[in-house]
Design an enzyme around this catalytic site. Structure first.
Site, PDB file in Angstrom:
ATOM      1  N   ASP A 148      -8.765  -1.972  -7.988  1.00  0.00           N
ATOM      2  CA  ASP A 148      -7.818  -2.202  -6.753  1.00  0.00           C
ATOM      3  C   ASP A 148      -7.421  -3.510  -6.619  1.00  0.00           C
ATOM      4  OD1 ASP A 148      -7.033  -1.298  -4.155  1.00  0.00           O
ATOM      5  OD2 ASP A 148      -8.944  -1.652  -3.204  1.00  0.00           O
ATOM      6  N   HIS A 152       0.774  -1.163  -0.117  1.00  0.00           N
ATOM      7  CA  HIS A 152      -0.051  -0.019   0.025  1.00  0.00           C
ATOM      8  C   HIS A 152       0.876   1.247   0.032  1.00  0.00           C
ATOM      9  CE1 HIS A 152      -3.019  -3.023   1.554  1.00  0.00           C
ATOM     10  NE2 HIS A 152      -3.571  -2.068   0.779  1.00  0.00           N
ATOM     11  N   HIS A 182       1.390   1.409  -5.812  1.00  0.00           N
ATOM     12  CA  HIS A 182       0.125   0.791  -5.838  1.00  0.00           C
ATOM     13  C   HIS A 182      -0.898   1.815  -6.500  1.00  0.00           C
ATOM     14  CE1 HIS A 182      -3.507  -1.423  -5.066  1.00  0.00           C
ATOM     15  NE2 HIS A 182      -3.914  -0.491  -4.026  1.00  0.00           N
ATOM     16  N   HIS A 221      -7.087   6.421  -2.988  1.00  0.00           N
ATOM     17  CA  HIS A 221      -8.134   5.580  -2.279  1.00  0.00           C
ATOM     18  C   HIS A 221      -7.485   4.936  -1.174  1.00  0.00           C
ATOM     19  CE1 HIS A 221      -5.547   2.686  -4.688  1.00  0.00           C
ATOM     20  NE2 HIS A 221      -6.295   1.639  -3.926  1.00  0.00           N
ATOM     21  N   ASP A 222      -6.178   4.724  -1.176  1.00  0.00           N
ATOM     22  CA  ASP A 222      -5.466   4.137  -0.177  1.00  0.00           C
ATOM     23  C   ASP A 222      -4.290   5.335   0.723  1.00  0.00           C
ATOM     24  OD1 ASP A 222      -6.261   1.701   0.331  1.00  0.00           O
ATOM     25  OD2 ASP A 222      -5.214   0.976  -1.274  1.00  0.00           O
TER      26      ASP A 222
END
Length: 538
Positions: A422, A272, A276, A312-313
């Site tokens: 994802d 993460h 990524h 998103h992360d």
């Protein structure tokens, strides 16, 4: 040279052989220099070493200091005691020629002392000839001590992560500085690459020309951009879709926001991290170009899809939600144990949007709507809601109830597309897929080691002693990836990209099965069927 340590309210210590030893001079702090007790041109009461109280005239004190200075350098003898006041006045008001000669001699003496002091100083400080007296010369220390830098470089004290950050900063500054867009030369042609300067028009620029292909190697691209893969990719895609012009975005604010997002990913996380995020963004771009979807999307849909993929992360701690809950982490308490990480990613993104001011020029209701829709997209990546979205997607496809003319239905498809992006690693070519699989398992194992260290129950898939990489990947593909991409394959009506992904997924699963049982001494017939991809994975 006699040393004056102070004037008012301090002790004056004179040390010279011409004065016959040491004289302690104590100045009374209670009386101000303007007091009428002293009168004009008179010194404060002086206490000598023998306890005598004197009232010396200022010229007489100066003459003694001058005589001490001459005696020290060997240019004059001590003044006789029986001199008249006129002679003393002549000493006080000396001819200009004598003053000029003394100035020349003082300059020569200072030059000689400077040479000798350069030999004597070892640590950049000036040591006087009087024992026990240490002074600091102005300018002794340069702003940057090259000796320290060289020593640190030789000993390897500069950490590699710091060097990487410096390289990223320099490369980021290079293309910000050279960007024609920042100089006001905006080109609106879809194929323009004005956001990239000459440093990126080589191999990285060639890779960006193929960013829509599924075999895009994000690891190579990250190396070619000196760790700026996410920022570089997002700038290019915003240019491809002309989003900067459409939303009238400020380029400085856009770069600031993207830089904040990239830096807030933890580079020490094996999986993460910002690479990524760039990989998910590239996959999202491929999905947005699907024929079934591309013609229906509005600029706002594309903006939301790319922004959600990139962030998103963001600020992922490298552990999962159950770990945060059982360790009573403050994020778990803040979000009441529900979509803890995803809520944090969303709120962090909103915070960076507001801090950078990227949407500050838009009407408040529009910027708030963008923030809410970004939250809806990012929260959809919660793996615990996987079945909820897959069942809803399947129901829409079975009933043929999807109407992409409706904004709500397009938003739902964006949620599905982001979920696919994802978890699309098993659908990549084997070399890329294998690297991602090893990275995610390494992150799982690190969490397991942490749990073992603090005597916590080891989470599923996090025990390196029992959970192998092939076993984890087989279960992940069987229960997470396959159900989702089967429905996406139906939605795209078996597009060329979808066929490619499905082919990679089945081949990769079969290869993990072979690797899993390659280390098993014996297996039953059921296990043999599993190895051929025909059975269910326990």
């Amino acid at each position: 040279m006699p040393v004056l340590d102070g004037l008012w309210g301090a002790d004056i210590r004179l040390q010279d052989t011409s004065l016959g030893g040491v004289v302690d001079v104590s100045v009374c702090p209670e009386d101000a220099p303007s007091s009428t007790v002293w009168g004009p041109l008179r010194t404060p009461p002086v206490t000598c070493g023998g306890g005598l109280s004197l009232a010396l005239e200022l010229p007489a004190l100066i003459r003694q200091l001058r005589a001490a200075w001459r005696a020290r350098r060997g240019g004059a003898q001590s003044p006789p005691k029986d001199r008249t006041e006129e002679e003393e006045e002549e000493d006080w008001v000396e001819p200009e020629e004598e003053e000029e000669e003394e100035e020349v001699e003082e300059v020569k003496l200072e030059a000689q002392e400077k040479k000798s002091l350069q030999k004597e100083e070892a640590d950049g400080r000036l040591r006087t000839r009087h024992a026990g007296v240490l002074l600091e010369r102005r300018g002794s220390y340069p702003l940057i001590d090259l000796r320290i830098l060289n020593t640190s470089a030789q000993q390897g004290e500069v950490e590699s992560c710091t060097r990487r950050k410096v390289k990223r900063l320099h490369s980021f500054q290079r293309y910000c500085h050279a960007s024609r867009l920042l100089r006001g030369l905006v080109a609106h042609s879809p194929g323009s690459m004005h956001l990239l300067d000459d440093h990126y028009l080589g191999q990285a620029g060639h890779m960006l020309s193929k960013v829509s292909t599924w075999n895009f190697d994000i690891f190579l691209f990250d190396r070619l951009t000196n760790g700026n893969s996410l920022v570089t990719l997002m700038c290019h895609l915003f240019n491809v879709y002309d989003l900067v012009h459409h939303f009238q975005l400020d380029m400085v604010k856009l770069h600031r926001f993207l830089g904040m997002v990239q830096e807030d990913y933890h580079s020490q996380n094996p999986y993460h991290n910002a690479v990524h995020a760039a990989d998910v963004t590239q996959a999202m771009y491929c999905y947005l170009k699907e024929p079934k979807l591309a013609e229906q999307l509005s600029p706002l849909d594309i903006f939301l899809g790319l922004m959600a993929a990139a962030a998103h992360d963001v600020d992922h701690p490298g552990v999962n939600q159950p770990f945060l809950i059982k360790t009573q982490h403050h994020l778990a308490s803040l979000y009441q144990n529900t979509s803890v990480l995803e809520s944090h990613h969303w709120r962090s993104t909103v915070g960076m949007l507001r801090e950078s001011g990227l949407l500050s020029h838009l009407p408040p209701d529009m910027s708030q709507d963008i923030e809410q829709q970004l939250g809806s997209l990012i929260l959809a990546t919660d793996i615990s809601r996987q079945n909820e979205f897959v069942l809803s997607f399947r129901e829409h496809l079975d009933n043929q109830s999807l109407d992409l003319q409706l904004a709500s239905h397009r938003h739902f498809i964006l949620q599905i597309a982001l979920k696919c992006a994802d978890v699309c690693n098993p659908c990549r070519a084997w070399e890329l897929s294998r690297q991602w699989s090893e990275r995610v398992c390494e992150e799982f194992y690190r969490q397991g080691d942490l749990e073992r260290k603090f005597d916590l129950e080891i989470s599923p898939l996090c025990d390196q002693q029992t959970d192998s990489v092939p076993a984890i990947q087989i279960g992940f593909i069987s229960y997470i990836v396959e159900p989702l991409f089967d429905e996406w394959h139906r939605f795209t009506e078996a597009s060329l990209l979808s066929q490619t992904m499905m082919g990679h997924m089945h081949k990769n699963k079969a290869r993990w099965v072979r690797l899993r049982y390659a280390h098993t001494p014996s297996h039953t017939e059921d296990e043999e069927s599993e190895r051929k991809g025909e059975g269910d994975i326990p």
